[in-house]
Design a protein around this motif. Structure first.
Motif, PDB file in Angstrom:
ATOM      1  N   ALA A 139       4.987  11.227  -5.962  1.00 30.51           N
ATOM      2  CA  ALA A 139       4.900  10.140  -4.983  1.00 30.51           C
ATOM      3  C   ALA A 139       4.491   8.837  -5.665  1.00 30.51           C
ATOM      4  O   ALA A 139       5.052   7.771  -5.376  1.00 30.51           O
ATOM      5  N   ASP A 140       3.532   8.919  -6.578  1.00 24.53           N
ATOM      6  CA  ASP A 140       3.120   7.722  -7.313  1.00 24.53           C
ATOM      7  C   ASP A 140       4.261   7.173  -8.161  1.00 24.53           C
ATOM      8  O   ASP A 140       4.458   5.960  -8.245  1.00 24.53           O
ATOM      9  N   ALA A 141       5.017   8.057  -8.795  1.00 24.23           N
ATOM     10  CA  ALA A 141       6.151   7.613  -9.623  1.00 24.23           C
ATOM     11  C   ALA A 141       7.199   6.910  -8.765  1.00 24.23           C
ATOM     12  O   ALA A 141       7.705   5.851  -9.136  1.00 24.23           O
ATOM     13  N   HIS A 142       7.500   7.484  -7.605  1.00 29.18           N
ATOM     14  CA  HIS A 142       8.480   6.844  -6.708  1.00 29.18           C
ATOM     15  C   HIS A 142       7.976   5.483  -6.238  1.00 29.18           C
ATOM     16  O   HIS A 142       8.738   4.524  -6.184  1.00 29.18           O
ATOM     17  N   ARG A 143       6.688   5.411  -5.916  1.00 25.28           N
ATOM     18  CA  ARG A 143       6.104   4.143  -5.462  1.00 25.28           C
ATOM     19  C   ARG A 143       6.164   3.111  -6.579  1.00 25.28           C
ATOM     20  O   ARG A 143       6.531   1.958  -6.351  1.00 25.28           O
ATOM     21  N   LEU A 144       5.821   3.527  -7.797  1.00 23.99           N
ATOM     22  CA  LEU A 144       5.841   2.590  -8.925  1.00 23.99           C
ATOM     23  C   LEU A 144       7.258   2.123  -9.236  1.00 23.99           C
ATOM     24  O   LEU A 144       7.477   0.955  -9.546  1.00 23.99           O
TER      25      LEU A 144
END
Length: 173
Positions: A139-144
């Motif tokens: 989720a963090d990777a997608h957000r970044l």
């Protein structure tokens, strides 16, 4: 993130844990702990390295690097919890080993079943934490990635201009 989910996938399911000595559960735990320790060390190393980089080269430390570092640091909590659960699982596997290599006595079957259940619970807890860490990192990777600013279109279409030769040899006469 994929490595953490992969470790969780390789852990035995509760239906695959058997009290007989050749079940392979101890070897599965050993492999998972070795792999997870490497990943956990990577998380700590990366956070420490990026902290040093930010101090030495503050002008190069972008907000995206800062956010990526924070995301890796957040993954350390569920990863550490998974490692702790696997430590408890090793204790239960040792108890199971002791029981299976001891002569049966009163309450043997109940102790065996209880220990197997405790072992399965710790492995399930580790799996849950690893999947949570992987989901959080994903989720963090997608957000970044979604917050990255794409390069300006002009930068993609601009062609380099050939430089004029600076030495007399490169000039035509």
């Amino acid at each position: 993130m994929n490595e953490l989910a992969g470790i969780a996938d390789r852990l035995p399911l509760s239906t695959q844990i058997h009290p007989e000595p050749r079940s392979g559960t101890s070897e599965d735990l050993e492999d998972a702990i070795r792999d997870l320790t490497r990943r956990f060390t990577y998380l700590a190393y990366t956070v420490a390295t990026r902290d040093r980089q930010a101090q030495r080269y503050p002008h190069r430390y972008t907000p995206q690097l800062r956010e990526g570092t924070a995301a890796l640091a957040r993954a350390a909590t569920p990863t550490g919890r998974a490692l702790a659960a696997l430590g408890e699982a090793v204790t239960a596997a040792g108890r199971l080993h002791h029981l299976t290599h001891s002569p049966p006595g009163p309450g043997y079957t109940g102790d065996l079943q209880h220990t197997r259940t405790v072992l399965a619970d710790h492995i399930t807890q580790a799996r849950t934490q690893l999947f949570a860490a992987a989901r959080q990192l994903r989720a963090d990777a997608h957000r970044l990635l979604a917050t990255q600013t794409p390069p300006a279109p002009a930068a993609l279409t601009t062609r380099p201009v050939a430089a004029a030769p600076s030495s007399p040899r490169g000039r035509s006469r």
